[in-house]
Motif scaffolding. Sequence first.
Motif, PDB file in Angstrom:
ATOM      1  N   ILE A 143      -6.691  -1.809   5.639  1.00 27.34           N
ATOM      2  CA  ILE A 143      -5.657  -1.779   5.106  1.00 27.34           C
ATOM      3  C   ILE A 143      -4.952  -0.090   5.374  1.00 27.34           C
ATOM      4  CG2 ILE A 143      -4.089  -1.263   2.932  1.00 27.34           C
ATOM      5  CD1 ILE A 143      -6.284  -3.561   1.686  1.00 27.34           C
ATOM      6  N   LEU A 144      -6.035   0.870   5.216  1.00 27.75           N
ATOM      7  CA  LEU A 144      -5.841   2.221   5.536  1.00 27.75           C
ATOM      8  C   LEU A 144      -5.536   2.168   7.118  1.00 27.75           C
ATOM      9  CD1 LEU A 144      -8.706   3.775   3.677  1.00 27.75           C
ATOM     10  CD2 LEU A 144      -6.383   3.478   3.012  1.00 27.75           C
ATOM     11  N   LEU A 145      -6.101   1.599   7.926  1.00 26.21           N
ATOM     12  CA  LEU A 145      -5.538   1.498   9.350  1.00 26.21           C
ATOM     13  C   LEU A 145      -4.211   0.875   9.653  1.00 26.21           C
ATOM     14  CD1 LEU A 145      -6.737   2.103  12.380  1.00 26.21           C
ATOM     15  CD2 LEU A 145      -7.703  -0.476  12.238  1.00 26.21           C
ATOM     16  N   TRP A 146      -4.113  -0.108   9.057  1.00 29.79           N
ATOM     17  CA  TRP A 146      -2.790  -0.723   9.285  1.00 29.79           C
ATOM     18  C   TRP A 146      -1.446   0.501   8.866  1.00 29.79           C
ATOM     19  CZ3 TRP A 146      -3.775  -5.919   6.521  1.00 29.79           C
ATOM     20  CH2 TRP A 146      -4.521  -6.928   7.421  1.00 29.79           C
ATOM     21  N   ALA A 147      -1.935   0.734   7.724  1.00 33.44           N
ATOM     22  CA  ALA A 147      -0.809   1.902   7.233  1.00 33.44           C
ATOM     23  C   ALA A 147      -0.812   3.145   8.050  1.00 33.44           C
ATOM     24  CB  ALA A 147      -1.268   2.530   5.468  1.00 33.44           C
ATOM     25  N   SER A 148      -1.875   3.631   8.582  1.00 36.49           N
ATOM     26  CA  SER A 148      -1.771   4.694   9.567  1.00 36.49           C
ATOM     27  C   SER A 148      -1.205   4.358  10.776  1.00 36.49           C
ATOM     28  CB  SER A 148      -3.085   5.227   9.976  1.00 36.49           C
ATOM     29  OG  SER A 148      -3.170   6.098  11.035  1.00 36.49           O
TER      30      SER A 148
ATOM     31  N   TYR B  50       0.819  -1.365  -0.137  1.00 36.49           N
ATOM     32  CA  TYR B  50      -0.203  -0.081  -0.145  1.00 36.49           C
ATOM     33  C   TYR B  50       0.870   1.137   0.191  1.00 36.49           C
ATOM     34  CZ  TYR B  50      -3.107   3.568   1.774  1.00 36.49           C
ATOM     35  OH  TYR B  50      -3.732   5.106   1.745  1.00 36.49           O
ATOM     36  N   LEU B  51       1.928   1.284   0.686  1.00 37.03           N
ATOM     37  CA  LEU B  51       2.687   2.516   1.145  1.00 37.03           C
ATOM     38  C   LEU B  51       3.736   2.629  -0.254  1.00 37.03           C
ATOM     39  CD1 LEU B  51       3.677   2.215   4.723  1.00 37.03           C
ATOM     40  CD2 LEU B  51       2.030   3.812   3.739  1.00 37.03           C
ATOM     41  N   SER B  52       3.695   1.499  -1.085  1.00 34.41           N
ATOM     42  CA  SER B  52       4.596   1.808  -2.541  1.00 34.41           C
ATOM     43  C   SER B  52       3.775   2.318  -3.366  1.00 34.41           C
ATOM     44  CB  SER B  52       5.238   0.352  -2.842  1.00 34.41           C
ATOM     45  OG  SER B  52       4.229  -0.541  -3.279  1.00 34.41           O
ATOM     46  N   GLY B  53       2.404   2.335  -3.339  1.00 36.00           N
ATOM     47  CA  GLY B  53       1.620   2.986  -4.220  1.00 36.00           C
ATOM     48  C   GLY B  53       0.515   2.188  -4.578  1.00 36.00           C
ATOM     49  N   ILE B  54       0.086   0.908  -4.140  1.00 35.86           N
ATOM     50  CA  ILE B  54      -0.992   0.097  -4.658  1.00 35.86           C
ATOM     51  C   ILE B  54      -2.135   0.351  -3.908  1.00 35.86           C
ATOM     52  CG2 ILE B  54      -1.680  -2.120  -5.092  1.00 35.86           C
ATOM     53  CD1 ILE B  54       1.003  -3.094  -5.387  1.00 35.86           C
ATOM     54  N   GLY B  55      -3.310   0.596  -4.611  1.00 35.94           N
ATOM     55  CA  GLY B  55      -4.574   1.302  -4.112  1.00 35.94           C
ATOM     56  C   GLY B  55      -4.984   0.245  -3.054  1.00 35.94           C
ATOM     57  N   SER B  56      -5.611   0.866  -2.010  1.00 34.73           N
ATOM     58  CA  SER B  56      -6.256  -0.244  -0.868  1.00 34.73           C
ATOM     59  C   SER B  56      -7.431  -1.269  -1.318  1.00 34.73           C
ATOM     60  CB  SER B  56      -6.788   0.468   0.302  1.00 34.73           C
ATOM     61  OG  SER B  56      -7.739   1.684  -0.210  1.00 34.73           O
ATOM     62  N   THR B  57      -8.126  -0.545  -2.424  1.00 32.06           N
ATOM     63  CA  THR B  57      -9.261  -1.537  -2.925  1.00 32.06           C
ATOM     64  C   THR B  57      -8.850  -2.515  -3.913  1.00 32.06           C
ATOM     65  OG1 THR B  57     -10.548   0.590  -3.241  1.00 32.06           O
ATOM     66  CG2 THR B  57     -11.181  -1.293  -4.387  1.00 32.06           C
TER      67      THR B  57
END
Length: 76
Positions: free
Chosen positions: A37-42, A16-23
């Motif tokens: 995924i957004l929660l994990w990244a945060s 996700y942090l490399s640029g692949i979308g969460s969807t």
Amino acid sequence: MVKLNLDFRIKVTTEYLSGIGSTSLAKKYRISEEGTILLWASRFQKYGMDGLKLKHRKNVSTIHAKEPLVELRLIG
């Protein structure tokens, strides 16, 4: 809810942090909520690896802790 292991969370968060979308990642890895995924990244950005570790939130209540509440309920 299925608990996903740390290695899996790291893999998905890194992608996700490399640029692949969460969807896209949610579909690819069959994660029901892309918000996960957004929660994990945060959490990863804020706390590092510790943010991705499982947290056991076992709420332990003893009879002694509940006793005053029961008494208050019976009196009131």
